[in-house]
Design an enzyme around this catalytic site. Structure first.
Site, mmCIF file in Angstrom:
data_model
loop_
_atom_site.group_PDB
_atom_site.id
_atom_site.type_symbol
_atom_site.label_atom_id
_atom_site.label_comp_id
_atom_site.label_asym_id
_atom_site.label_seq_id
_atom_site.Cartn_x
_atom_site.Cartn_y
_atom_site.Cartn_z
ATOM 1 C CD GLU A 90 -1.844 -2.365 1.384
ATOM 2 O OE1 GLU A 90 -0.746 -2.634 1.905
ATOM 3 O OE2 GLU A 90 -2.704 -3.240 1.132
ATOM 4 C CG HIS A 137 -11.020 -6.240 6.547
ATOM 5 N ND1 HIS A 137 -10.098 -6.628 7.474
ATOM 6 C CD2 HIS A 137 -10.502 -6.596 5.351
ATOM 7 C CE1 HIS A 137 -9.073 -7.206 6.859
ATOM 8 N NE2 HIS A 137 -9.292 -7.192 5.575
#
Lengths: 386, 324
Positions: free
Chosen positions: B60, B129
């Site tokens: 990321e 999440h």
């Protein structure tokens, strides 16, 4: 990196960049896909027939409850399941290599390692059902909760390993991760830390060839185990579908680590036979022949062939393992279906060690609100907009 | 006019901008061959090719760091971070680098890039999440923060974000991906920083963003049946913020309720409450009330997640109780 055949310790010869698929010559193997037992000069393994049968039982039981979990997800009993299908040997081999006091940091797919660490499969399923976050005591099992954010646990494992050396313990730590995670900065930083601090940690990478839809070539241009040499510690590629090789190499690596010689990277070369998770459809991005070719390398079939050929497993034994696996599947199925829903007020627990005025106030507010309904909490969780 | 799901709108919005401007590129994990884990980007690889639609390694920091570098060369990258929770993995790039580059280069370097990410709860994905991270992002000067609540808004605001000279974080409420909405034909281009009044009433003003917008609307409809009129404002963009529309809506009712998916402390509604208290205090007839997720990590059990996120019933009950 190659392995010194006399000392049993890998050399420090630098690895040269070769394509990621140039693996076979460097693959440590003790049991061929046909079930032939072969020796490796650096990684010897003494096993008794009884131990081999026990390993076989682990493999079969782990696969059975994994397939049951997939079915339960399909039946709506689990929110999600990340199948380990195909990776049983890598997990059971490495899992069994640990001493009880060795600590493991798993990803979300280490059901076979969990099994070896004595974690009840129902705990894993409870998590994927959403009713708990694991439910086992990591300190008791020496098995951390599943880590969902990719690669983070390699750093936790490194710190844990650094910590236990201060206790004077001769335990070691395994950090599990995958080929995809190898691209995370966390993993590179864990390699650096573990190396310079000589941390007793084994980095166990299950290269199952796929990170969701992305093949290993999207993550690396060199075989992953070769990365270790750049950080100054040994890297070994092992046949991840060979439970004996995984056991032998991991045992060696743990001993290397616990005797103060620093970390080891093991790349268990295996294959994700199923989907990434039950939310994924691999037919969209990979070809069927690849899957078929890996079926011929099945980790369970090769051990079974070896046991039968040697006369160490008769049909009565094989049937008893089969029966036991069905029993486990039944227990798991019934256990999941009868899991109670969690208590609504539990969402306010353990946010802080000693409570928090706001959270306490919110809990009281919810309880008062919930009790104002005849059907209690069910009435207020209508979320009908989506 | 077409009926599109939110996830299809994402694809259409990206495709619209990529067709219009060849400088627009898309990078992220599983965005190309697999079409996105939320199926928001299917077909883009086929249409625009691997030079413009890139499957990235699971890095990321590299996705956003490279997007920044690419933007410096004149490209207009759209970078996908699969779950907004993972912004924590690359927050250095967001908070220290991307958002501050224009300022620290005395305006010499622009970073016209978009970070798209699936945000919020509703899918039982648990505490790592499912987070609503709009309040993290709001706290970073230099960053724009957009939360489209409908397919049409997503396309228009995404297009505006791509064309904006500053970095824009587009938070897509993942609970809304399967929800359909009407989308006009042709190119859509919206304006960042404009709220929308979805309905008007005289008794209370509900302010929401993202997945809380349809809940606020449904709550308002229910209250209307009981004779309580609500104005509902979809802010659509937190940075820049449409203060004028907000204050006008509060002035019209004298009561403000924020409906926030984020945990309570420092949620965006706190900033809204602060602005209204400063700018429109005389217009208020009663306390400002914030309806939020409690200050807890989001649980994954369906019953618990539903309990934690503001539900239509909780909104309705809270508003009716406060109005007396």
């Amino acid at each position: 990196m190659t392995v010194d055949s006399t000392a049993g310790a890998p050399t420090t010869a630098p690895a040269h960049g070769s394509p990621a698929d140039a693996g076979p010559p460097e693959l440590v193997q003790l049991l061929t896909p046909e079930g032939e037992r072969v020796d490796h000069p650096a990684y010897s393994l003494e096993t008794t027939p009884e131990e081999l049968r026990s390993i076989y039982r682990d493999l079969v039981l782990v696969r059975r409850f994994d397939s049951e979990a997939t079915s339960l997800q399909r039946q709506g009993e689990l929110g999600l399941w990340a199948s380990l299908l195909g990776q049983e040997a890598a997990q059971v081999g490495s899992g069994r290599a640990m001493r009880p006091t060795d600590y493991a940091f798993p990803t979300y797919r280490e059901h076979g390692v969990a099994w070896c660490k004595g974690v009840d499969p129902l705990n894993l399923l409870g998590m994927f059902r959403g009713v708990n976050h694991g439910g086992w005591d990591p300190n008791e099992k020496n098995f951390h909760l599943y880590t969902i954010v990719i690669g983070s646990q390699t750093l936790h494992a490194t710190g844990y390993a650094m910590g236990i050396t201060k206790d004077g313990a001769d335990d070691a730590v395994i950090a599990y991760f995958g080929d995809g995670a190898s691209s995370q900065g966390d993993v590179s930083e864990a390699f650096t830390f573990a190396s310079v601090y000589q941390a007793p940690v084994v980095f166990f990478c299950q290269n199952n060839q796929w990170a969701i839809s992305e093949p290993t070539e999207k993550q690396t241009r060199v075989p992953l185990y070769q990365r270790a040499s750049g950080f100054g510690f040994p890297g070994v590629r092992v046949d991840g579908n060979d439970v004996l090789a995984c056991l032998a190499v991991t045992r060696w690596a743990l001993d290397h680590a616990r005797t103060g010689q620093g970390p080891v990277l093991i790349e268990a070369f295996t294959y994700r036979m199923g989907a990434h998770t039950t939310s994924d459809d691999p037919t969209r991005y990979r070809i069927a022949e690849e899957l078929e070719s890996w079926k011929l390398k099945d980790p369970i079939e090769r051990l079974k062939a070896y046991l039968v050929r040697e006369g160490w497993a008769d049909s009565a034994f094989l049937e008893s393992v089969e029966a036991e696996s069905e029993q486990l599947a039944r227990r798991v199925r019934e256990g999941v279906r009868t899991m109670p829903d969690p208590d609504p007020s539990s969402i306010f627990e353990n946010v802080y060690a000693e409570g928090h005025a706001l959270v306490d106030e919110e809990r009281e507010g919810y309880l008062a609100y919930a009790s104002s309904f005849v059907g209690a909490a069910a009435e207020i969780t209508d979320g009908e907009d989506d | 006019m077409a009926q599109l799901t939110y996830r299809d709108a994402v694809r259409r919005g990206i495709a619209q901008e990529m067709r219009r401007d060849e400088r627009v590129v898309l990078i992220g994990e599983d965005v190309a061959a697999a079409g996105g884990v939320f199926k928001t980007t299917p077909g883009l690889l086929e249409e625009f090719g691997p030079r413009r639609v890139l499957d990235a390694p699971i890095s990321e920091q590299a996705i956003l760091g490279a997007a920044m570098g690419a933007a410096m060369t004149g490209l207009r990258p759209i970078a996908e971070i699969m779950f907004s929770d993972f912004l924590a993995v690359c927050w250095d790039m967001v908070a220290n680098e991307i958002a501050k580059t224009r300022y620290m280069t005395d305006g010499q370097v622009s970073l016209p890039l978009v970070i798209r990410t699936a945000n919020g709860g509703g899918l039982r994905f648990g505490g790592q999440h499912s987070q609503s991270v709009e309040n993290w992002a709001m706290a970073v000067p230099g960053l724009k923060v957009v939360l489209p609540a409908t397919p049409a808004d997503l396309i228009g605001l995404l297009a505006a974000a791509v064309r904006d000279p500053d970095p824009v974080l587009v938070l897509e409420p993942k609970a809304l991906y399967p929800v359909r909405g009407e989308v006009p034909d042709g190119e859509l281009l919206d304006t960042l920083g404009r709220a929308r009044v979805l309905r008007t009433g005289g008794d209370a003003t509900l302010v929401a963003v993202g997945a809380m917008v349809p809940r606020a609307v449904t709550a308002a409809e229910r209250m209307a049946e009981q004779g309580v009129g609500c104005t509902v404002v979809d802010l659509r963009s937190l940075v820049p913020l449409d203060v004028r529309t907000l204050l006008d809506a509060v002035a019209g009712t004298g009561r403000l309720f924020t409906v926030e998916e984020n945990p309570r402390l420092c949620g965006w509604g706190a900033e809204i409450a602060s602005i209204v208290a400063e700018e429109a205090f005389p217009a208020l007839r009663g306390p400002i009330v914030r309806i939020t997720t409690p200050h807890i990590p989001l649980p994954s059990a369906d019953t618990l997640e539903d309990l934690a996120r503001p539900s239509v019933s909780r909104i309705t009950d809270t508003v009716l109780k406060a109005l007396g």
